[in-house]
Design an enzyme around this catalytic site. Structure first.
Site, short mmCIF file in Angstrom:
data_model
loop_
_atom_site.label_atom_id
_atom_site.label_comp_id
_atom_site.label_asym_id
_atom_site.label_seq_id
_atom_site.Cartn_x
_atom_site.Cartn_y
_atom_site.Cartn_z
N GLU A 1 52.63 42.08 35.01
CA GLU A 1 53.28 42.21 33.72
C GLU A 1 53.42 40.80 33.16
O GLU A 1 53.62 39.85 33.92
CB GLU A 1 54.65 42.87 33.84
CG GLU A 1 54.59 44.33 34.26
CD GLU A 1 55.98 44.94 34.38
OE1 GLU A 1 56.18 46.02 33.81
OE2 GLU A 1 56.83 44.32 35.06
N GLU B 1 56.45 52.92 41.57
CA GLU B 1 55.56 52.23 40.63
C GLU B 1 55.22 50.87 41.18
O GLU B 1 56.10 50.15 41.69
CB GLU B 1 56.23 52.09 39.26
CG GLU B 1 55.45 51.25 38.27
CD GLU B 1 56.22 51.02 36.98
OE1 GLU B 1 56.15 49.90 36.44
OE2 GLU B 1 56.93 51.95 36.52
#
Length: 314
Positions: free
Chosen positions: A202, A197
């Site tokens: 974020e 990933e």
């Protein structure tokens, strides 16, 4: 006396003839005016009810096979409004400028499920995804829905677009507030496969001036491995900023507003990956919303673009 009567009645008969003629003229004129009025009213009503035969009508979702939002039916030709963008050493190969009035289902999938990971609190509902004013909005709300206390929005390109190496870029304004967790990330284009990933960004809503840049992979011992860094800058919920990665066989470089912020040179994914955009609510990392969190709040995306390096394939 007889002569006088004859004179009087003669004049009366003459008067009556004139009166009858005048009356006949009035009746004739009234009839003509009545016909004119009737014709005028009939013509006016016809014009009011007339619809041009070539006036376009909205197509139903079944006819267009496109997703609707609250603003009405999608207009397919809006999806052709693309922007020609060039960057040194990069060729644009995929983009969405969000210029239509709803999500382009040829490019994106809508999530419709209750989040089950990380103790998150949201239900991802298609109703929370809107395209308006040239912006994709993933809207988070405090509301009871299918067993969850919050709803939010998530979209991804699995099965519709994936790429191996290149540059992925988004221009966006992020949602702030305790418990908000927006992300722009990538996963392998396979069913039921999470790792590796790449988290292009974020952000924890209570720290809107800090961006996390993360890579996850499965270690040889079968356990999750991660490497990350953070960038502290302005409040990313106040205005639009660009977030991107440059991904090659040997490295991944994270950029914020076109400036390199973090680079790794090991455990680089070597398979096609798809794009994912979402806002989680609550969970193990950001924590739950509290009285300081204001709803609804939106993750606003101006565009998403993918580039290939000159001469690259796939």
């Amino acid at each position: 006396m007889g002569a006088l009567c004859q004179l009087i009645f003669g004049e009366r008969r003459g008067f009556m003839k004139i009166f009858y003629k005048f009356l006949l003229v009035l009746i004739t004129l009234s009839s003509i005016l009545g016909l004119v009025y009737f014709y005028y009213v009939s013509t006016t009503n016809e014009n009011q009810n007339f619809e041009p035969p070539n006036e376009p009508t909205a197509q139903s979702p079944m006819e267009t096979n496109l997703t609707r939002n609250d603003e009405g039916d999608c207009v397919e030709e809006d999806f052709n409004k693309e922007t020609t963008v060039t960057q040194d050493g990069w060729v644009l190969v995929w983009q969405d400028e969000f210029e239509g009035n709803c999500l382009d289902s040829s490019k994106w999938n809508l999530e419709d499920w209750a989040a089950e990971k990380n103790n998150e609190l949201q239900y991802y509902s298609p109703n929370n995804v809107k395209v308006e004013d040239g912006v994709l909005k993933l809207i988070s709300k405090k509301e009871l829905f299918k067993g969850k206390d919050y709803t939010s929005g998530a979209v991804h390109t699995q099965g519709k677009f994936a790429f191996l190496y290149g540059k992925a870029e988004m221009r966006a304004k992020l949602p702030a507030g305790q418990g908000m967790f927006p992300a722009f990330w990538m996963m392998p284009d396979k069913e039921n496969t999470w790792l590796p990933e790449i988290d292009i960004l974020e952000m924890l809503g209570h720290q809107p001036d800090q961006i996390w840049m993360v890579s996850h992979w499965l270690g040889e011992d079968g356990k999750l491995k991660s490497v990350s860094d953070t960038f502290k800058g302005p409040d990313f919920s106040k205005d639009f900023h660009t977030f991107s990665i440059e991904w090659t066989p040997d490295s991944i470089t994270w950029l914020i507003d076109d400036i390199e912020r973090f680079t790794i040179n090991r455990n680089i994914p070597s398979e096609k990956m798809y794009l994912y955009l979402n806002t989680a609510v609550g969970g193990n990392w950001p924590g739950s919303p509290d009285q300081t969190t204001f709803f609804p709040v939106s993750f606003e995306i101006d565009y998403v673009r993918v580039y290939k390096g000159n001469g690259e394939g796939g």
